[in-house]
Design an enzyme around this catalytic site. Structure first.
Site, short mmCIF file in Angstrom:
data_model
loop_
_atom_site.label_atom_id
_atom_site.label_comp_id
_atom_site.label_asym_id
_atom_site.label_seq_id
_atom_site.Cartn_x
_atom_site.Cartn_y
_atom_site.Cartn_z
N HIS A 276 -3.38 -17.28 -16.50
CA HIS A 276 -3.97 -16.96 -17.80
C HIS A 276 -3.40 -15.63 -18.32
CE1 HIS A 276 -7.25 -16.35 -20.79
NE2 HIS A 276 -7.14 -15.09 -20.41
N GLU A 277 -3.33 -14.63 -17.44
CA GLU A 277 -2.80 -13.32 -17.84
C GLU A 277 -1.32 -13.41 -18.21
OE1 GLU A 277 -4.71 -10.79 -18.38
OE2 GLU A 277 -6.49 -11.78 -17.56
N HIS A 280 -0.92 -14.63 -21.73
CA HIS A 280 -1.02 -13.59 -22.76
C HIS A 280 0.34 -12.93 -22.99
CE1 HIS A 280 -5.23 -13.59 -23.67
NE2 HIS A 280 -5.60 -13.37 -22.44
N GLU A 354 -7.28 -16.14 -26.38
CA GLU A 354 -7.85 -16.55 -25.10
C GLU A 354 -7.68 -18.05 -24.88
OE1 GLU A 354 -8.99 -14.66 -22.58
OE2 GLU A 354 -8.30 -12.99 -23.84
#
Length: 410
Positions: A276-277, A280, A354
């Protein structure tokens, strides 16, 4: 418009902000005891859910107390000419323009922090302690305060001093020089925050070789992401709550995992959180946020430059002599409605980002471990799983857990 009218406009802005916040808090509180949606039934068992409800209710009552205290104190400061008193106090110490500004803000900052410290102490050592979150010792609490003050005085003082000097030496063009200064500082902090700032408060250690590092490296390699800086931070020094974040860019990019996160999640879930990071970063969210922040700062400083010399700003706060620091206080309040709007827009983008980062993790790794990790992290922090939509719209930078799970399951 005269200064009295402007004074009451400022009071109205402060009061309306307070009232809106309290209405939103009350609406949110009404949903604390809602039945959990089917997708979230497995987050809490019955006892844990009751505990989360008590935690939310306790924080809600405490929030009413602290915000009301702050509101009443702020109004008293305005009606009793507090800013004029502090301005006079600063001018008795020195007549140097830059030093007057620094002393003025120093007195207000330290005075405000001293008055609110008992609330912070109670929150940490009573509420967080009561619900099993607090790991902060009294020594750490005091040292954090001192370090925070020193950093604000040194770093904040230097930046504020230079901006004040720009104002007095360049006048109409000061906002351009201030914008350049703040932009350079923002980029610098984005690059070196983890290397320079974090170690003042926390210990960071590189993730050791082993199964977890191998799994992370394998994933990073599969998506063509060069990630050799993975650190564990001692978050358990202060709280049992877990977190992970991405910082820097270029050669300075790194992922920081809280030790509590590593302890709470299994290996598959940690890689999913890291995916997920990485999402980004791959989706350029960090660059977008950085550029947006710089542009918004420039816009704000430009508007400030148009109003800062207006004597009405200082007169509205009871100060006859026009000054940069008093104008800055008045402008900050008058600008707050516009700042609220830009904040809402940035929150909208943040929630959108997100979803994109979740989608990236789902498509390049797996959805299920990310779902279970989000549920575990929500459970371990006793999160509110049924927030009011208006509260989410105004305050949330992330979608709700339910929204994220629905998106991940699509």
């Amino acid at each position: 418009m005269n200064h009295t009218t402007l004074f009451y406009i400022i009071i109205a802005i402060i009061s309306i902000n307070f009232i809106i916040d309290k209405i939103l808090d009350a609406l949110n509180a009404k949903h604390y005891k809602d039945q959990l949606p089917e997708e979230l039934q497995d987050v809490y068992d019955e006892d844990e859910y009751k505990k989360s409800q008590r935690y939310k209710a306790t924080n809600y009552r405490f929030g009413i107390l602290t915000s009301t205290f702050s509101f009443v104190l702020t109004l008293a400061f305005f009606f009793l000419d507090g800013f004029a008193f502090v301005d006079q106090l600063a001018r008795q110490i020195t007549d140097h323009n830059i030093l007057v500004t620094l002393i003025f803000f120093g007195i207000i900052m330290i005075g405000s922090d001293i008055l609110t410290t008992p609330f912070s102490y109670y929150k940490t050592f009573v509420i967080e302690e009561q619900f099993g979150f607090n790991k902060t010792t009294k020594t750490t609490f005091i040292l954090d305060k001192i370090k925070g003050w020193l950093m604000t005085i040194i770093v904040g003082g230097i930046i504020l001093g230079i901006i004040t000097w720009f104002y007095h030496t360049t006048k109409d063009l000061f906002w351009i020089y201030a914008w350049i200064l703040v932009s350079v500082f923002t980029i610098f902090i984005n690059l070196f925050y983890s290397r320079l700032i974090v170690p003042i408060f926390n210990k960071q250690t590189p993730l050791e070789d082993g199964s977890l590092r191998n799994s992370i490296s394998k994933y990073a390699e599969s998506v063509g992401f060069n990630l050799d800086k993975i650190f564990i931070i001692d978050g358990s020094k202060r709280s049992t709550k877990a977190n992970a974040y991405f910082s820097g860019f270029g050669n300075e990019k790194r992922v920081t995992l809280y030790d509590t996160l590593v302890n709470d999640l299994d290996e598959d879930e940690i890689v999913a959180v890291l995916a997920h990071e990485v999402g980004h970063y791959k989706k350029k969210h960090i660059i977008f946020n950085l550029i947006s922040s710089i542009l918004l700062t420039g816009f704000t400083l430009f508007i400030l430059s148009l109003l800062i010399d207006n004597p009405l700003l200082s007169e509205a706060l009871g100060v006859k002599e026009t000054s940069f620091h008093i104008g800055l206080i008045a402008f900050g309040i008058l600008y707050s409605p516009l700042s609220e709007i830009t904040g809402l827009i940035m929150n909208w983008f943040s929630r959108k980002f997100e979803y994109q980062a979740d989608d990236y993790a789902k498509n390049t790794y797996k959805a299920e471990p990310l779902i279970t990790s989000l549920k575990k992290l929500s459970k371990n922090s006793l999160s509110n799983l049924t927030p009011h939509p208006a509260y989410v719209f105004m305050h949330y930078s992330h979608p709700t857990l339910l929204e994220r799970i629905k998106n991940l399951k699509q």
